[in-house]
Design a protein around this motif. Structure first.
Motif, PDB file in Angstrom:
ATOM      1  N   CYS A  88      -5.515  -4.390   6.702  1.00  0.00           N
ATOM      2  CA  CYS A  88      -4.301  -4.742   5.962  1.00  0.00           C
ATOM      3  C   CYS A  88      -3.643  -3.486   5.415  1.00  0.00           C
ATOM      4  CB  CYS A  88      -4.646  -5.706   4.829  1.00  0.00           C
ATOM      5  SG  CYS A  88      -3.269  -6.080   3.731  1.00  0.00           S
ATOM      6  N   LEU A  89      -4.451  -2.615   4.822  1.00  0.00           N
ATOM      7  CA  LEU A  89      -3.922  -1.366   4.263  1.00  0.00           C
ATOM      8  C   LEU A  89      -3.287  -0.506   5.360  1.00  0.00           C
ATOM      9  CD1 LEU A  89      -5.768   0.770   1.617  1.00  0.00           C
ATOM     10  CD2 LEU A  89      -4.592   1.846   3.515  1.00  0.00           C
ATOM     11  N   ALA A  90      -3.935  -0.433   6.510  1.00  0.00           N
ATOM     12  CA  ALA A  90      -3.413   0.380   7.617  1.00  0.00           C
ATOM     13  C   ALA A  90      -2.088  -0.166   8.132  1.00  0.00           C
ATOM     14  CB  ALA A  90      -4.438   0.433   8.751  1.00  0.00           C
ATOM     15  N   ALA A  91      -1.974  -1.495   8.199  1.00  0.00           N
ATOM     16  CA  ALA A  91      -0.731  -2.109   8.677  1.00  0.00           C
ATOM     17  C   ALA A  91       0.419  -1.776   7.741  1.00  0.00           C
ATOM     18  CB  ALA A  91      -0.915  -3.624   8.782  1.00  0.00           C
ATOM     19  N   TYR A  92       0.158  -1.789   6.429  1.00  0.00           N
ATOM     20  CA  TYR A  92       1.211  -1.447   5.464  1.00  0.00           C
ATOM     21  C   TYR A  92       1.569   0.029   5.561  1.00  0.00           C
ATOM     22  CZ  TYR A  92       3.755  -0.901   1.100  1.00  0.00           C
ATOM     23  OH  TYR A  92       4.716  -0.606   0.175  1.00  0.00           O
ATOM     24  N   ALA A  93       0.548   0.882   5.683  1.00  0.00           N
ATOM     25  CA  ALA A  93       0.781   2.329   5.739  1.00  0.00           C
ATOM     26  C   ALA A  93       1.649   2.712   6.936  1.00  0.00           C
ATOM     27  CB  ALA A  93      -0.550   3.073   5.778  1.00  0.00           C
ATOM     28  N   LYS A  94       1.515   2.022   8.049  1.00  0.00           N
ATOM     29  CA  LYS A  94       2.337   2.316   9.228  1.00  0.00           C
ATOM     30  C   LYS A  94       3.808   1.983   8.973  1.00  0.00           C
ATOM     31  CE  LYS A  94      -1.336   1.678  12.655  1.00  0.00           C
ATOM     32  NZ  LYS A  94      -1.845   0.834  13.771  1.00  0.00           N
TER      33      LYS A  94
ATOM     34  N   ALA B 286       5.364  -6.589 -14.835  1.00  0.00           N
ATOM     35  CA  ALA B 286       6.130  -5.657 -15.659  1.00  0.00           C
ATOM     36  C   ALA B 286       5.497  -4.276 -15.688  1.00  0.00           C
ATOM     37  CB  ALA B 286       6.263  -6.197 -17.081  1.00  0.00           C
ATOM     38  N   LEU B 287       4.200  -4.192 -15.381  1.00  0.00           N
ATOM     39  CA  LEU B 287       3.476  -2.917 -15.411  1.00  0.00           C
ATOM     40  C   LEU B 287       3.334  -2.301 -14.018  1.00  0.00           C
ATOM     41  CD1 LEU B 287       0.583  -3.872 -17.882  1.00  0.00           C
ATOM     42  CD2 LEU B 287       2.699  -2.670 -18.411  1.00  0.00           C
ATOM     43  N   MET B 288       3.805  -2.992 -12.997  1.00  0.00           N
ATOM     44  CA  MET B 288       3.610  -2.521 -11.630  1.00  0.00           C
ATOM     45  C   MET B 288       4.781  -1.662 -11.168  1.00  0.00           C
ATOM     46  SD  MET B 288       2.126  -6.065  -9.972  1.00  0.00           S
ATOM     47  CE  MET B 288       1.776  -5.398  -8.338  1.00  0.00           C
ATOM     48  N   THR B 289       4.475  -0.640 -10.381  1.00  0.00           N
ATOM     49  CA  THR B 289       5.515   0.201  -9.793  1.00  0.00           C
ATOM     50  C   THR B 289       6.188  -0.564  -8.652  1.00  0.00           C
ATOM     51  OG1 THR B 289       4.033   1.187  -8.155  1.00  0.00           O
ATOM     52  CG2 THR B 289       4.157   2.260 -10.319  1.00  0.00           C
ATOM     53  N   GLU B 290       7.296  -0.027  -8.180  1.00  0.00           N
ATOM     54  CA  GLU B 290       7.992  -0.661  -7.058  1.00  0.00           C
ATOM     55  C   GLU B 290       7.105  -0.683  -5.811  1.00  0.00           C
ATOM     56  OE1 GLU B 290      11.379   1.369  -5.549  1.00  0.00           O
ATOM     57  OE2 GLU B 290      12.337  -0.487  -4.904  1.00  0.00           O
ATOM     58  N   ALA B 291       6.385   0.418  -5.584  1.00  0.00           N
ATOM     59  CA  ALA B 291       5.489   0.482  -4.423  1.00  0.00           C
ATOM     60  C   ALA B 291       4.392  -0.567  -4.528  1.00  0.00           C
ATOM     61  CB  ALA B 291       4.894   1.883  -4.300  1.00  0.00           C
ATOM     62  N   ALA B 292       3.822  -0.720  -5.736  1.00  0.00           N
ATOM     63  CA  ALA B 292       2.749  -1.697  -5.934  1.00  0.00           C
ATOM     64  C   ALA B 292       3.264  -3.120  -5.720  1.00  0.00           C
ATOM     65  CB  ALA B 292       2.155  -1.545  -7.325  1.00  0.00           C
ATOM     66  N   LEU B 293       4.445  -3.421  -6.229  1.00  0.00           N
ATOM     67  CA  LEU B 293       5.036  -4.745  -6.032  1.00  0.00           C
ATOM     68  C   LEU B 293       5.284  -5.025  -4.547  1.00  0.00           C
ATOM     69  CD1 LEU B 293       7.573  -4.769  -8.998  1.00  0.00           C
ATOM     70  CD2 LEU B 293       5.684  -6.388  -8.684  1.00  0.00           C
ATOM     71  N   ASP B 294       5.791  -4.008  -3.841  1.00  0.00           N
ATOM     72  CA  ASP B 294       6.055  -4.172  -2.412  1.00  0.00           C
ATOM     73  C   ASP B 294       4.763  -4.395  -1.645  1.00  0.00           C
ATOM     74  OD1 ASP B 294       6.666  -2.448   0.437  1.00  0.00           O
ATOM     75  OD2 ASP B 294       8.141  -3.926  -0.209  1.00  0.00           O
ATOM     76  N   PHE B 295       3.720  -3.651  -1.998  1.00  0.00           N
ATOM     77  CA  PHE B 295       2.430  -3.805  -1.329  1.00  0.00           C
ATOM     78  C   PHE B 295       1.835  -5.181  -1.612  1.00  0.00           C
ATOM     79  CE2 PHE B 295      -1.284  -2.610   0.834  1.00  0.00           C
ATOM     80  CZ  PHE B 295      -2.391  -2.885   0.059  1.00  0.00           C
ATOM     81  N   TRP B 296       1.962  -5.651  -2.842  1.00  0.00           N
ATOM     82  CA  TRP B 296       1.440  -6.969  -3.218  1.00  0.00           C
ATOM     83  C   TRP B 296       2.081  -8.065  -2.346  1.00  0.00           C
ATOM     84  CZ3 TRP B 296      -2.438  -9.131  -5.753  1.00  0.00           C
ATOM     85  CH2 TRP B 296      -2.329 -10.445  -6.208  1.00  0.00           C
TER      86      TRP B 296
END
Length: 306
Positions: A107-113, A281-291
């Motif tokens: 899952c992490l690899a698919a997002y990283a690509k 409210a505490l999550m970065t934009e990148a974290a929200l997108d990854f979630w």
């Protein structure tokens, strides 16, 4: 005061050791000492107590660290926002793993690509360590066979991602293969010894006793190990059987012909992998997108919780 002084201070706070911190920062120890001394002089207070060759963060330092960490975090947010002029999603995502991490790597690899400018910090936490109140990763990976790595005062939202079966691992010398059989009932194995996991670990939590009790007997466990790898090696030596999550078996690089794996009949328990996040409210934009990506990857409904 400059940004390097603050970063040096926070790194020194983490390790409380001048030479170790200097090596990690790739600067000389005198340069680190001068930077901290200049920061203390500007503030007019000592941030560390000197105890011979050792140093320890004092109450002044603890109070200053709270705001220094927040200041750097907001500065990092600003850097990410500025970079968005060129890139769609940027930033850094920290993931602490209290579960067998490789099962989450695809899952992490698919997002990283899809998002090459998002950087990941993945940490497989040491056995027995708990999440400190001052630590704030973006995500925590947990399994149903582990204990919660944080106190109830820390607010995290959990999303179960996947479930898998437990498998029985045996050596051919201890439990000779039976032609045509790919599954066993644990009740048939009540006279066999089991290699179990230690019970005081957060990362690994043994479920053998629970499963065997459900099958109607108490486990004989002459040997305990502190990891799946150690468990399987002891099984390979013919010293006992072991119950392991299917994902661990699937990710073995070199399956051993001397080992046999069986599914468990009448087993009411499954191994669950969950991802935990902070409040939005505490999550970065990148974290929200990854979630959002993770939920879609595992076929979950969009998350409307705060």
């Amino acid at each position: 005061m400059d940004i390097f002084q603050i970063r040096y201070f926070l790194e020194l706070k983490k390790h409380e050791h001048m030479s170790v911190t200097a090596d990690l920062l790739n600067i000389s120890q005198p340069a680190l000492s001068r930077s901290i001394a200049a920061l203390e002089a500007e503030l007019g207070i000592q941030l560390f107590d000197r105890l011979g060759k050792r140093i320890k963060l004092n109450r002044n330092g603890e109070e200053f660290a709270k705001y220094a960490e927040k200041a750097l975090r907001f500065l990092d947010y600003g850097v990410d926002a500025a970079k968005k002029v060129h890139y769609e999603i940027t930033g850094q995502i920290t993931l602490l793993c209290y579960a067998y991490a490789p099962v989450f790597h695809p899952c992490l690899a698919a997002y990283a690509k899809l998002n090459p400018y998002v950087h990941f910090m993945v940490s497989q936490f040491a056995l027995g360590e708990r999440l400190k109140r001052s630590e704030s990763p973006d995500f925590i990976l947990c399994s149903s066979s582990g204990a919660l790595p944080f106190s109830q005062e820390q607010f995290w939202i959990s999303e179960p991602l996947a479930q898998e079966d437990y498998l029985l691992a045996a050596s051919a010398s201890l439990l000779p293969p039976q032609p045509g059989r790919t599954s066993l009932d644990l009740a048939e194995l009540k006279d066999y010894p089991f290699i179990t996991l230690t019970h005081n670990s957060i990362f690994y939590r043994d479920i053998t006793f629970l499963l065997c009790q459900n099958a109607g007997f108490f486990t004989k466990s002459p040997i305990q190990a502190d990891s799946y790898d150690a468990q399987l090696d002891l099984v390979r030596q013919g010293l006992g059987l072991a119950i392991l999550p299917a994902s661990y078996i699937r990710f073995l690089e070199c399956p051993d012909s001397g080992l046999v794996f069986y599914s468990l009949e009448n087993c009411p328990y499954r191994h669950t992998l969950s991802l935990l996040r902070q409040r939005k409210a505490l999550m970065t934009e990148a974290a929200l997108d990854f979630w959002d990506f993770v939920l879609d990857y595992y076929g979950k409904a969009p998350d409307s919780r705060d």
